[in-house]
Design a protein around this motif. Structure first.
Motif, short mmCIF file in Angstrom:
data_model
loop_
_atom_site.label_atom_id
_atom_site.label_comp_id
_atom_site.label_asym_id
_atom_site.label_seq_id
_atom_site.Cartn_x
_atom_site.Cartn_y
_atom_site.Cartn_z
N THR A 5 0.67 -1.56 0.17
CA THR A 5 -0.10 -0.23 0.24
C THR A 5 0.74 1.64 0.15
O THR A 5 1.05 2.23 0.18
N SER A 35 -6.75 -5.10 -0.93
CA SER A 35 -6.70 -2.82 -0.68
C SER A 35 -5.70 -1.94 -1.73
O SER A 35 -6.91 -0.82 -2.39
N GLU A 40 -5.16 -2.25 5.95
CA GLU A 40 -5.95 -1.17 5.32
C GLU A 40 -6.77 -0.92 5.97
O GLU A 40 -6.59 0.44 6.67
N ASN A 41 -7.63 -0.92 5.91
CA ASN A 41 -8.80 -0.51 6.32
C ASN A 41 -9.55 -1.11 7.82
O ASN A 41 -11.33 -0.80 8.61
#
Length: 395
Positions: free
Chosen positions: A62, A186, A350-351
């Motif tokens: 990411t 992601s 990530e989220n």
């Protein structure tokens, strides 16, 4: 006369061993001055001089982390502690561990600590070294995977792992691979091309129909679980199944099972466990050798629960016990310090974030003040990483 302590390796286990051996004080800058003038031990560290914070490598996907941000030149850290650094590789042990032979000379010691890491069994599946990538192989290998990924706008990607269970514990990297699968999802969503990719998650160590929070996270992201699958061979553009069928894969991110270091075969005196690791007891002592200790990925657990891993936190607990027993031996006392078996790590998705934790004494991390699942755990993980790297770089 000062005791000479040799520390082989400069990963988590070795650095934590040094920290606990020296009992780092509240005012390290002041202590550094006094250590240059007086030290109870003559400590030598043999390694490559670069520490890599491996738990952060999946986050390369990411773009939140990169090689520069997670690598540290540890020579200033050692200088502040009056530790002599030798850039070399250990190739043999002699005299029951009292002589350490390197590719740049031999060194005598009164106490030896081994934190030299594992060997990944890439030969188990032909083509692993040539046709797969792995976060466990270091930042450069992960960068090569991402460069290939960035050049694709569609395709099929396989992510998986294998575990060596011969010693009764998890000798392999499972958590980072689950993390990579979720972070890959992601990253592709951020690029707006997730619907053009198939992501498969495979492992012969997962049973078909496996349930649990990790599986739920994969399913939520549309990741295909190929439970129980293991290829016969990795080849260009994919994999060959055991029945000879070709399975297409544009990229494969794979972590092979782990065993002990090559030093076990090179040295005549190191005992090996059934699974090929250095055989140690619950005190961190190498069995059959006096004043030789080992911790981290190179060493086996004694009577382990089946879920216990090799990982940074576990290396910390084992190195702490070894350091305490070294100090006890210098004081004329026998080894009495053991370590608890514990799995504790935060998975960055990530989220979302999950604190995967289990311990033999049932104690939760940080007295249970953090939730088991929350996107805010990602910040907690980043903070713990920042604290550790700041400590290495500046204190």
């Amino acid at each position: 006369m000062k005791k000479t302590i040799i520390v082989a390796g400069n990963g988590f286990a070795s650095l934590f061993f040094i920290m606990y051996l020296l009992d780092s004080p509240v005012f390290p800058f002041v202590a550094a001055i006094f250590r240059r003038l007086y030290s109870r031990y003559h400590i030598i560290l043999i390694g490559n001089g670069t520490f890599t914070y491996f738990p952060a490598i999946p986050e390369f996907l990411t773009k939140k982390r990169n090689k520069k941000g997670i690598t540290v030149d540890i020579r200033p850290f050692l200088w502040r502690r009056n530790i002599r650094f030798i850039e070399a590789q250990v190739v043999d042990l002699q005299d029951g561990g009292r002589t350490v032979v390197t590719d740049h000379g031999s060194y005598r010691n009164d106490v030896l600590f081994l934190g030299i890491g594992p060997t990944f069994r890439k030969a188990d599946i032909p083509g692993t070294a040539e046709h797969t990538y792995s976060p466990c192989s270091g930042p450069d290998d992960m960068d090569r995977f991402i460069a290939k990924l960035d050049a694709l706008d569609s395709g099929i990607i396989y992510i998986g792992f294998t575990i060596n269970k011969k010693d009764g514990f998890v000798a392999g990297r499972t958590g980072p691979m689950y993390e990579c699968a979720c972070l890959l999802d992601s990253a592709l969503r951020t690029r707006g091309i997730r619907d053009r990719f198939e992501i498969h998650f495979f492992s012969p160590n997962r049973s078909p129909g496996d349930k649990g929070p990790l599986t739920d996270r994969l399913v939520e992201r549309g990741i295909i679980c190929d439970d129980g699958y293991s290829p016969e061979k990795f080849v260009e553009g994919g994999m060959i199944d055991h029945d000879g069928t070709f399975r297409k894969a544009d990229l494969v991110l794979y972590s092979a099972a782990m065993t002990g270091p090559a030093l076990i075969q090179q040295s005549r005196c190191l005992p090996a466990s059934v699974g090929g690791h250095i055989d140690v007891d619950r005190y961190g002592q190498v069995k059959g050798l006096r004043d030789v200790y080992a911790a981290g990925d190179c060493a086996a657990h004694e009577a382990p629960p089946p879920w216990v891993p090799h990982q940074a936190h576990m290396a910390q607990l084992r190195a702490q016990a070894a350091a305490q027993n070294v100090k006890a031996a210098f004081g004329g006392r026998g080894a009495s310090h053991t370590y608890r078996h514990e799995l504790s790590c935060i998975l960055d998705m990530e989220n979302d974030g999950m604190w995967m934790h289990i311990s033999e004494d049932g104690r939760p991390p940080f007295r249970g003040i953090f939730p088991k699942r929350s996107r805010h755990l990602v910040r907690v993980k980043m903070l713990l990483e920042w604290i550790f790297l700041f400590y290495l770089r500046h204190l």
